[in-house]
Design a protein around this motif. Structure first.
Motif, PDB file in Angstrom:
ATOM      1  N   VAL A  30       0.844  -1.203   0.000  1.00 35.50           N
ATOM      2  CA  VAL A  30       0.000   0.000   0.000  1.00 35.50           C
ATOM      3  C   VAL A  30       0.877   1.251   0.000  1.00 35.50           C
ATOM      4  CG1 VAL A  30      -1.818   1.268   1.195  1.00 35.50           C
ATOM      5  CG2 VAL A  30      -1.830  -1.243   1.211  1.00 35.50           C
ATOM      6  N   PHE A  31       1.673   1.438   1.045  1.00 33.96           N
ATOM      7  CA  PHE A  31       2.546   2.609   1.133  1.00 33.96           C
ATOM      8  C   PHE A  31       3.888   2.241   0.478  1.00 33.96           C
ATOM      9  CE2 PHE A  31      -0.461   3.058   4.673  1.00 33.96           C
ATOM     10  CZ  PHE A  31      -1.027   4.273   4.324  1.00 33.96           C
ATOM     11  N   THR A  32       3.908   2.402  -0.810  1.00 33.30           N
ATOM     12  CA  THR A  32       5.013   1.962  -1.646  1.00 33.30           C
ATOM     13  C   THR A  32       6.201   2.929  -1.517  1.00 33.30           C
ATOM     14  OG1 THR A  32       4.158   3.224  -3.502  1.00 33.30           O
ATOM     15  CG2 THR A  32       3.363   0.948  -3.267  1.00 33.30           C
ATOM     16  N   PRO A  33       7.363   2.570  -2.095  1.00 28.28           N
ATOM     17  CA  PRO A  33       8.504   3.492  -2.074  1.00 28.28           C
ATOM     18  C   PRO A  33       8.195   4.872  -2.661  1.00 28.28           C
ATOM     19  CG  PRO A  33       9.254   1.309  -2.669  1.00 28.28           C
ATOM     20  CD  PRO A  33       7.749   1.237  -2.599  1.00 28.28           C
ATOM     21  N   LEU A  34       7.184   4.961  -3.531  1.00 27.45           N
ATOM     22  CA  LEU A  34       6.795   6.265  -4.073  1.00 27.45           C
ATOM     23  C   LEU A  34       6.345   7.206  -2.953  1.00 27.45           C
ATOM     24  CD1 LEU A  34       6.356   7.815  -6.756  1.00 27.45           C
ATOM     25  CD2 LEU A  34       3.999   6.970  -6.726  1.00 27.45           C
ATOM     26  N   VAL A  35       5.640   6.679  -1.954  1.00 24.44           N
ATOM     27  CA  VAL A  35       5.208   7.502  -0.823  1.00 24.44           C
ATOM     28  C   VAL A  35       6.414   7.898   0.025  1.00 24.44           C
ATOM     29  CG1 VAL A  35       3.667   7.626   1.165  1.00 24.44           C
ATOM     30  CG2 VAL A  35       2.971   6.339  -0.859  1.00 24.44           C
ATOM     31  N   LEU A  36       7.333   6.975   0.214  1.00 25.51           N
ATOM     32  CA  LEU A  36       8.555   7.301   0.970  1.00 25.51           C
ATOM     33  C   LEU A  36       9.331   8.422   0.286  1.00 25.51           C
ATOM     34  CD1 LEU A  36      10.732   6.834   3.117  1.00 25.51           C
ATOM     35  CD2 LEU A  36      11.604   4.957   1.708  1.00 25.51           C
ATOM     36  N   GLU A  37       9.413   8.392  -1.042  1.00 27.46           N
ATOM     37  CA  GLU A  37      10.122   9.451  -1.767  1.00 27.46           C
ATOM     38  C   GLU A  37       9.482  10.814  -1.516  1.00 27.46           C
ATOM     39  OE1 GLU A  37      10.148   8.327  -5.860  1.00 27.46           O
ATOM     40  OE2 GLU A  37      11.243   6.450  -5.491  1.00 27.46           O
ATOM     41  N   GLU A  38       8.160  10.837  -1.377  1.00 24.91           N
ATOM     42  CA  GLU A  38       7.486  12.114  -1.104  1.00 24.91           C
ATOM     43  C   GLU A  38       7.787  12.601   0.308  1.00 24.91           C
ATOM     44  OE1 GLU A  38       5.072  15.457  -2.068  1.00 24.91           O
ATOM     45  OE2 GLU A  38       6.237  13.991  -3.204  1.00 24.91           O
ATOM     46  N   TRP A  39       7.873  11.683   1.277  1.00 30.84           N
ATOM     47  CA  TRP A  39       8.301  12.081   2.620  1.00 30.84           C
ATOM     48  C   TRP A  39       9.695  12.714   2.561  1.00 30.84           C
ATOM     49  CZ3 TRP A  39       5.782  12.620   7.079  1.00 30.84           C
ATOM     50  CH2 TRP A  39       4.596  11.910   7.291  1.00 30.84           C
ATOM     51  N   ALA A  40      10.599  12.069   1.826  1.00 28.75           N
ATOM     52  CA  ALA A  40      11.970  12.573   1.735  1.00 28.75           C
ATOM     53  C   ALA A  40      12.013  13.930   1.063  1.00 28.75           C
ATOM     54  CB  ALA A  40      12.836  11.570   0.973  1.00 28.75           C
ATOM     55  N   ARG A  41      11.157  14.134   0.064  1.00 30.17           N
ATOM     56  CA  ARG A  41      11.143  15.427  -0.631  1.00 30.17           C
ATOM     57  C   ARG A  41      10.614  16.529   0.278  1.00 30.17           C
ATOM     58  NH1 ARG A  41       8.051  18.928  -3.321  1.00 30.17           N
ATOM     59  NH2 ARG A  41       6.098  17.848  -2.798  1.00 30.17           N
ATOM     60  N   ARG A  42       9.567  16.235   1.026  1.00 33.65           N
ATOM     61  CA  ARG A  42       8.959  17.254   1.874  1.00 33.65           C
ATOM     62  C   ARG A  42       9.759  17.514   3.148  1.00 33.65           C
ATOM     63  NH1 ARG A  42       3.251  18.371   1.390  1.00 33.65           N
ATOM     64  NH2 ARG A  42       2.475  17.610  -0.612  1.00 33.65           N
ATOM     65  N   TYR A  43      10.480  16.512   3.636  1.00 34.97           N
ATOM     66  CA  TYR A  43      11.230  16.648   4.885  1.00 34.97           C
ATOM     67  C   TYR A  43      12.680  16.214   4.657  1.00 34.97           C
ATOM     68  CZ  TYR A  43       6.512  16.993   6.783  1.00 34.97           C
ATOM     69  OH  TYR A  43       5.211  17.376   7.030  1.00 34.97           O
ATOM     70  N   PRO A  44      13.439  17.041   3.947  1.00 39.88           N
ATOM     71  CA  PRO A  44      14.817  16.642   3.600  1.00 39.88           C
ATOM     72  C   PRO A  44      15.720  16.465   4.813  1.00 39.88           C
ATOM     73  CG  PRO A  44      14.393  18.942   3.013  1.00 39.88           C
ATOM     74  CD  PRO A  44      13.072  18.347   3.371  1.00 39.88           C
ATOM     75  N   HIS A  45      15.318  17.004   5.971  1.00 46.19           N
ATOM     76  CA  HIS A  45      16.145  16.850   7.167  1.00 46.19           C
ATOM     77  C   HIS A  45      15.933  15.507   7.849  1.00 46.19           C
ATOM     78  CE1 HIS A  45      12.244  17.908   8.877  1.00 46.19           C
ATOM     79  NE2 HIS A  45      12.685  17.536  10.065  1.00 46.19           N
ATOM     80  N   ALA A  46      14.937  14.725   7.413  1.00 47.97           N
ATOM     81  CA  ALA A  46      14.597  13.481   8.096  1.00 47.97           C
ATOM     82  C   ALA A  46      15.692  12.429   7.906  1.00 47.97           C
ATOM     83  CB  ALA A  46      13.270  12.941   7.573  1.00 47.97           C
ATOM     84  N   ALA A  47      15.962  11.676   8.960  1.00 43.96           N
ATOM     85  CA  ALA A  47      16.819  10.495   8.863  1.00 43.96           C
ATOM     86  C   ALA A  47      15.946   9.335   8.401  1.00 43.96           C
ATOM     87  CB  ALA A  47      17.455  10.180  10.208  1.00 43.96           C
ATOM     88  N   ILE A  48      16.373   8.625   7.366  1.00 41.29           N
ATOM     89  CA  ILE A  48      15.560   7.564   6.769  1.00 41.29           C
ATOM     90  C   ILE A  48      16.267   6.225   6.922  1.00 41.29           C
ATOM     91  CG2 ILE A  48      14.459   6.713   4.669  1.00 41.29           C
ATOM     92  CD1 ILE A  48      14.288   9.582   3.681  1.00 41.29           C
ATOM     93  N   GLN A  49      15.537   5.255   7.436  1.00 36.48           N
ATOM     94  CA  GLN A  49      16.017   3.887   7.535  1.00 36.48           C
ATOM     95  C   GLN A  49      15.085   3.001   6.709  1.00 36.48           C
ATOM     96  OE1 GLN A  49      18.831   3.020   8.952  1.00 36.48           O
ATOM     97  NE2 GLN A  49      19.242   5.045   9.819  1.00 36.48           N
ATOM     98  N   ARG A  50      15.640   2.403   5.680  1.00 42.64           N
ATOM     99  CA  ARG A  50      14.865   1.513   4.809  1.00 42.64           C
ATOM    100  C   ARG A  50      15.114   0.064   5.216  1.00 42.64           C
ATOM    101  NH1 ARG A  50      16.822   5.801   1.928  1.00 42.64           N
ATOM    102  NH2 ARG A  50      15.358   6.896   0.548  1.00 42.64           N
ATOM    103  N   PHE A  51      14.027  -0.702   5.286  1.00 42.01           N
ATOM    104  CA  PHE A  51      14.129  -2.103   5.663  1.00 42.01           C
ATOM    105  C   PHE A  51      13.648  -2.948   4.484  1.00 42.01           C
ATOM    106  CE2 PHE A  51      13.552   0.371   9.533  1.00 42.01           C
ATOM    107  CZ  PHE A  51      14.653  -0.049  10.271  1.00 42.01           C
ATOM    108  N   PRO A  52      14.588  -3.458   3.692  1.00 43.12           N
ATOM    109  CA  PRO A  52      14.215  -4.130   2.438  1.00 43.12           C
ATOM    110  C   PRO A  52      13.408  -5.397   2.630  1.00 43.12           C
ATOM    111  CG  PRO A  52      16.574  -4.333   2.858  1.00 43.12           C
ATOM    112  CD  PRO A  52      16.045  -3.362   3.852  1.00 43.12           C
ATOM    113  N   ASP A  53      13.493  -6.048   3.795  1.00 41.17           N
ATOM    114  CA  ASP A  53      12.764  -7.297   4.028  1.00 41.17           C
ATOM    115  C   ASP A  53      11.611  -7.103   5.006  1.00 41.17           C
ATOM    116  OD1 ASP A  53      14.328  -8.846   2.307  1.00 41.17           O
ATOM    117  OD2 ASP A  53      15.860  -9.122   3.847  1.00 41.17           O
ATOM    118  N   ALA A  54      11.048  -5.908   5.046  1.00 40.18           N
ATOM    119  CA  ALA A  54       9.909  -5.624   5.928  1.00 40.18           C
ATOM    120  C   ALA A  54       8.720  -5.182   5.090  1.00 40.18           C
ATOM    121  CB  ALA A  54      10.269  -4.539   6.943  1.00 40.18           C
ATOM    122  N   GLY A  55       7.534  -5.589   5.543  1.00 40.30           N
ATOM    123  CA  GLY A  55       6.309  -5.223   4.856  1.00 40.30           C
ATOM    124  C   GLY A  55       5.630  -4.033   5.507  1.00 40.30           C
TER     125      GLY A  55
END
Length: 320
Positions: free
Chosen positions: A272-297
């Protein structure tokens, strides 16, 4: 002649299991009843455990406070963890919006106000300096509540959610569109509990044990307890004509939140909340620390509880 049992002392009766033992069997990993609380004026159920700076966990649909059990277990030695069941979910009774308030999500915000007042006045938690940990529907609700109370929230942890208009190219999965838009489908989902039953399988990459799946579903065992699950799907906003759209596009977007420290923990296998949504978070909040979990749903707090919990702990320690 005496029988072989004559004169033998009767075997002691087995002691009945304690309430905590029963809870642990029915809801493995969930904090015991001594940590359960209710807001006196609304009956909303919440967990309260640990000490330190207050951290408020807001779940989504069709989950409840049980979804946070692993993170709370890791974080309660370092923070005061408050984990409510949103009205209509888990052990909180169904929310009925007051007269003149047709939008149930504005009423949800009012209930968060009541919870916060209760915690500050009755439980002696500070009025400011809160960290929000947000997932799914908890994201738009938590961000809208933070915007409603500037200065109360000083840190944000975001997990697989949205709190802005859907990014270009995003489309809800077809099954959510069907439930949202077709009364017959939503009626079937309500009757069979199909959405929650599917979520405990499809929402994780690593299969949950059967006992934990049953615990997730336990609050929705009877059809009368599932109304909020289907209501939440039917309330997913498509555009500005939907009442809940104002949660995604409030009148004062980002007011006071643009510089709030933010940690984003994202399950990359979320349908549902695909990487496209994560990219929008990163664009709107460039100061955010992002941790991606490739094997998590979708339920990143299930699939990556250890790593995510450590990142949140370090985030709490490293931000004022």
């Amino acid at each position: 002649m005496v029988s072989g049992t004559a004169g033998r002392a009767p075997e002691p009766a087995l002691a009945p299991p304690t309430r905590e033992a029963v809870i642990d069997r029915l809801m493995p990993g969930y904090p015991p009843p001594r940590h359960w609380r209710r807001v006196p004026s609304t009956g909303q159920h919440y967990l309260d455990l640990g000490s330190g700076d207050p951290v408020l966990f807001l779940h989504g649909n069709p989950s409840w406070s049980y979804a946070w059990r692993k993170l709370v277990g890791r974080l309660s030695p370092h923070a005061r963890c408050v984990v409510p069941d949103l009205p209509g979910f888990g052990m909180s009774r169904h929310l009925r919006p007051p007269a003149g308030c047709p939008d149930p999500y504005q009423a949800q915000l009012d209930h968060l106000d009541t919870l916060h007042r209760h915690l500050a006045q009755d439980r002696e938690l500070p009025e400011r300096g809160w960290t929000l940990v947000l997932h799914d529907w908890g994201g738009p609700l938590g961000i809208a509540w933070a915007l409603r109370h500037p200065g109360v929230v000083t840190r944000l942890v975001v997990c697989n959610t949205v709190a802005f208009p859907w990014p270009a190219g995003f489309q809800l999965p077809f099954y959510l569109r069907w439930i949202r838009d077709h009364a017959l489908v939503s009626g079937f989902v309500h009757l069979t509990n199909a959405f929650a039953r599917t979520a405990v399988h499809a929402g994780v990459h690593h299969r949950l044990p059967a006992a934990e799946r049953r615990a997730f579903l336990r609050p929705y065992a009877r059809s009368g307890e599932r109304r909020a699950v289907v209501d939440a799907i039917r309330a997913i906003p498509r555009d500005s004509t939907d009442p809940a759209w104002q949660l995604l596009e409030p009148p004062n977007p980002d007011a006071g939140l643009g510089a709030v420290p933010m940690l984003i923990g994202w399950g990359m296998r979320d349908p549902v909340f695909t990487p496209l949504v994560l990219e929008e978070w990163a664009r709107r909040y460039p100061h955010a620390a992002i941790q991606r979990f490739p094997d998590a749903g979708h339920f990143v707090m299930e699939d990556a509880a250890g790593e995510l919990g450590d990142h949140i702990r370090d985030f709490l320690r490293g931000t004022p």
